[in-house]
Design an enzyme around this catalytic site. Structure first.
Site, PDB file in Angstrom:
ATOM      1  N   SER A 168       7.359  -2.285  -3.039  1.00  0.00           N
ATOM      2  CA  SER A 168       7.381  -0.445  -3.964  1.00  0.00           C
ATOM      3  C   SER A 168       8.147  -1.200  -4.934  1.00  0.00           C
ATOM      4  O   SER A 168       7.897  -1.757  -5.989  1.00  0.00           O
ATOM      5  CB  SER A 168       8.711  -0.864  -2.276  1.00  0.00           C
ATOM      6  N   ASP A 189      -1.306   4.415   0.665  1.00  0.00           N
ATOM      7  CA  ASP A 189       0.085   4.805   0.286  1.00  0.00           C
ATOM      8  C   ASP A 189      -0.529   5.490  -0.590  1.00  0.00           C
ATOM      9  O   ASP A 189      -0.420   6.022  -2.006  1.00  0.00           O
ATOM     10  CB  ASP A 189       0.293   3.477  -0.165  1.00  0.00           C
ATOM     11  N   HIS A 242       2.037   2.431   2.708  1.00  0.00           N
ATOM     12  CA  HIS A 242       2.899   1.667   1.634  1.00  0.00           C
ATOM     13  C   HIS A 242       3.408   0.450   2.643  1.00  0.00           C
ATOM     14  O   HIS A 242       3.939  -0.845   1.980  1.00  0.00           O
ATOM     15  CB  HIS A 242       4.320   2.561   1.684  1.00  0.00           C
TER      16      HIS A 242
END
Length: 694
Positions: A553, A634, A666
């Protein structure tokens, strides 16, 4: 319930029993918890609901039905209620007797649709209120995807945001609370239950709770006086504003055919996220948290109290200051009342730990900042026990589930009831592997970092560095367990793992956290550089010439940023999981308030700031072997953010690999996928660091 492991491998991590938080009964003698395991031999999952004897730490099986979940105590007679997924999308409410486990559980209600987040509260001697949440159709009925009419076209048409969020497209069905009452509880056979009613049906302005995508049982509470819940402001664009309000629905019997209109709780200048509402034991007061900014998802929550639920105009703030910033510099999360209603117990991050704090239940009496009563590990759940004792569920970096009791005025302070991994021994781990250090950051502040050594660490030997960079960016590496990014998995390969908490990290005061605004590749990068330099100078057992760096991320953004900057040449290999390739692509995400805050405005108002921290501006410097992982579901960072850097790496002839999962978001959550993830990641970094793992 656990099997000892000679070495902590990804298989051990992913197949180890996963226990839920435990919920004690009214007497504080028994506790309910669920536990699941996954077998890579049979490729199947098991799931159990168990009853824990708090005194002995031993547990007994209540049910091993795979469809059973969310066990809850029902009244004071040690009856247990749980949800069970039924046929054609239905949900069964099942009740059993925890004191007579040989008796067969009974189904006393079937709901025509999937529900979850079950809560119960006693109304009087013969009646218990019950609430669950589920998706409601535009007409207010519980939505059942198994029996709903299927559209003949797959077209989706939108005229407002969101189009999609997290890992799914937004539909016309919205989350809601459904309530009922259970009556005459002397025995299971004599119990009656009224049909479920939608608490948010027929509103002139629609409200949705729990708040997607991560809202759950913490978004509402029930008592004999009704329901409190948080919901997004329906008049604001949810992609650009974070505002959620607290509402109160007065219910006296929970048999009302139509719930009264929800009443909003106004909080003056605090207009951001509201969270964690919880009734006091006497149901007269409500404690909750709320942020100030309505466009900053990681703003500091303030503790608030409604002393009298019949007077919503009186809302009091704990630790209020004249400048509006609040005296307590931490971020309170979950809130629990003591049994006598005189104290609050609040969880909050501090210096890499998920601590538990105690404070008076009245802002007028809370003249001193909260006292941390649990300072190690990460507290995941808290329940009040008789005699002001507290039942705590927690984890650590070496144990995935610990049940303990906090005993006021006891010299030991904390009594361990049950440790899933026996302090790490079951996994071949030890707390002795875990260390920490502080170093000078890019400015006038110190940065904290965790260190996890191999269990087979020998003094005088050198081990390559695995540099882990956390996501968020408003997040932190804490002294808690993870099945996705577990430092011990890397350490047991033969690395010294260093997990720093640079600028942007939570739990070190709001100045450090907020310092990342307009600084994505600035102060945090410099903090990481200085951390690497500290390791080089002070940790002679670390071989920094064989270092690898990994992040997901925002951590993936930072690895991409590092790849284009001098620190990137310090590593033998890099790993980016679902990271940002170009900050100019932030408008392909869903929650737009996030880049608006962190980059100081919209793309058209402040394009130069987006460009300033764009990893794609530095592609000419990319040279280090790089593994890219990006998942198809995602929607927060669409898959093009992973394909683009891989295309660059391949075009430039840089050793690289691309891993994707079409059925993951994600995160990588499915055990078989997670095992592949771990094997690919470890094989990649081991290849370039020279680690040989048997």
């Amino acid at each position: 319930m656990t099997v000892g492991a000679k070495k902590f491998t990804p298989e051990v991590l992913l197949s180890a029993p996963r226990r839920s938080a435990a919920t004690p009964n009214a007497a504080g003698t028994l506790a309910l918890f669920s536990v699941s395991t996954y077998s890579f031999h049979s490729h199947s999952k098991t799931s159990e609901i168990r009853v824990l004897d708090i005194k002995t730490g031993q547990s007994e099986l209540l049910t091993n039905d795979l469809a059973a979940s969310e066990p809850t105590w029902l009244g004071d007679h040690n009856l247990v209620l749980w949800l069970k997924g039924g046929e054609k999308g239905t949900t069964e409410l099942v009740v059993a007797d925890a004191e007579h486990l040989d008796n067969k559980p009974e189904v006393f209600m079937t709901v025509n649709g999937p529900v979850s987040n079950m809560k119960v509260a006693r109304i009087d001697a013969d009646n218990i209120a019950l609430a669950v949440t589920g998706l409601a159709t535009p007409s207010g009925d519980l939505y059942n995807p198994k029996t709903a009419e299927k559209p003949i076209s797959t077209a989706k048409i939108y005229s407002k945001l969101f189009v999609r969020q997290w890992d799914s497209y937004v539909t016309e069905n919205k989350s809601s609370i459904f309530y009922t009452v259970l009556s005459r509880l002397q025995g299971v056979s004599k119990m009656t239950v009224a049909p479920l009613k939608n608490a948010l049906a027929d509103l002139s302005v629609p409200l949705e709770t729990p708040v997607p995508p991560f809202g759950g049982a913490g978004d509402f509470d029930i008592s004999k006086n009704g329901i409190v819940f948080v919901a997004k402001d329906p008049t604001l664009d949810p992609a650009n504003y974070t505002k959620t309000d607290l509402y109160y629905i007065p219910l006296r019997t929970f048999t009302e055919r139509q719930a009264p209109t929800p009443q909003i709780v106004k909080t003056g200048n605090l207009r951001g996220y509201s969270s964690s509402p919880v009734f006091s034991p006497d149901a007269k007061s409500v404690a909750f948290a709320r942020m100030k900014s309505d466009q900053y998802e990681s703003d500091k929550p303030r503790l608030l109290l409604v002393p009298d639920i019949t007077d919503l105009s009186n809302v009091q703030e704990f630790y209020e200051t004249e400048d509006g910033e609040g005296k307590w510099d931490l971020r309170p999360e979950s809130i629990i009342w003591s049994r006598n209603g005189e104290e609050l117990y609040v969880t909050a991050e501090e210096n890499g730990r998920g601590k538990l704090f105690k404070l008076p239940a009245s802002p007028r009496h809370a003249t001193h900042l909260p006292t941390a009563i649990i300072e190690n590990g990460t507290v995941t759940d808290v329940k009040a026990l008789p005699n002001n004792r507290i039942f705590i569920s927690s984890t650590s970096l070496v144990d995935n589930s610990i049940y303990s009791i906090y005993i006021p005025d006891d010299p030991s302070g904390r009594l361990t009831v049950s440790s899933n991994a026996k302090g790490g021994k079951t996994f071949g781990l030890s707390q002795d592997q875990v260390h920490e250090f502080w170093y000078q950051g890019a400015g006038d502040y110190s940065v904290h970092a965790w260190v996890v050594k191999p269990s087979f660490f020998k003094k005088g030997q050198k081990y390559p560095l695995a540099y882990l960079i956390h996501g968020g960016p408003q997040g932190a590496w804490n002294e808690g367990w993870s099945t996705r990014w577990n430092p011990a998995v890397f350490a047991e390969q033969g690395y010294v793992v260093v997990a720093p908490n640079p600028t942007g990290s939570t739990g070190y005061g709001m100045a450090l956290q907020n310092g990342i605004k307009n600084e994505w590749g600035g102060r945090p990068y410099e903090d990481l550089v200085k951390g690497f330099e500290y390791i080089e100078k002070n940790m002679d057992y670390v071989d920094t010439t064989r270092s690898v760096a990994l992040g997901a991320s925002y951590g993936g953004f930072m690895v991409n940023w590092i790849q284009g900057h001098p620190l990137g040449r310090k590593f033998k290999a890099l790993v980016t999981h679902d990271g940002v390739f170009s900050t100019l692509n932030q408008y392909s995400s869903e929650e737009l308030f996030f880049p608006h805050h962190d980059f100081g405005g919209t793309l058209w108002e402040n394009r130069e700031n987006y460009e300033k921290w764009d990893p794609a501006r530095h592609l000419e410097n990319w040279a280090t072997p790089h593994l890219i992982i990006h998942n198809e579901l995602d929607y927060r960072l669409p898959i093009a953010e992973g394909l683009a850097p891989f295309n660059v790496l391949q075009t430039k002839g840089i050793p690289s690999k691309f891993l994707t999962f079409p059925d993951e978001n994600h995160w990588v959550l499915k055990p078989e996928n997670s095992l592949v993830w771990h094997k690919v990641v470890l094989d990649w970094i081991n290849k370039y660091s020279g680690v040989t793992s048997d």
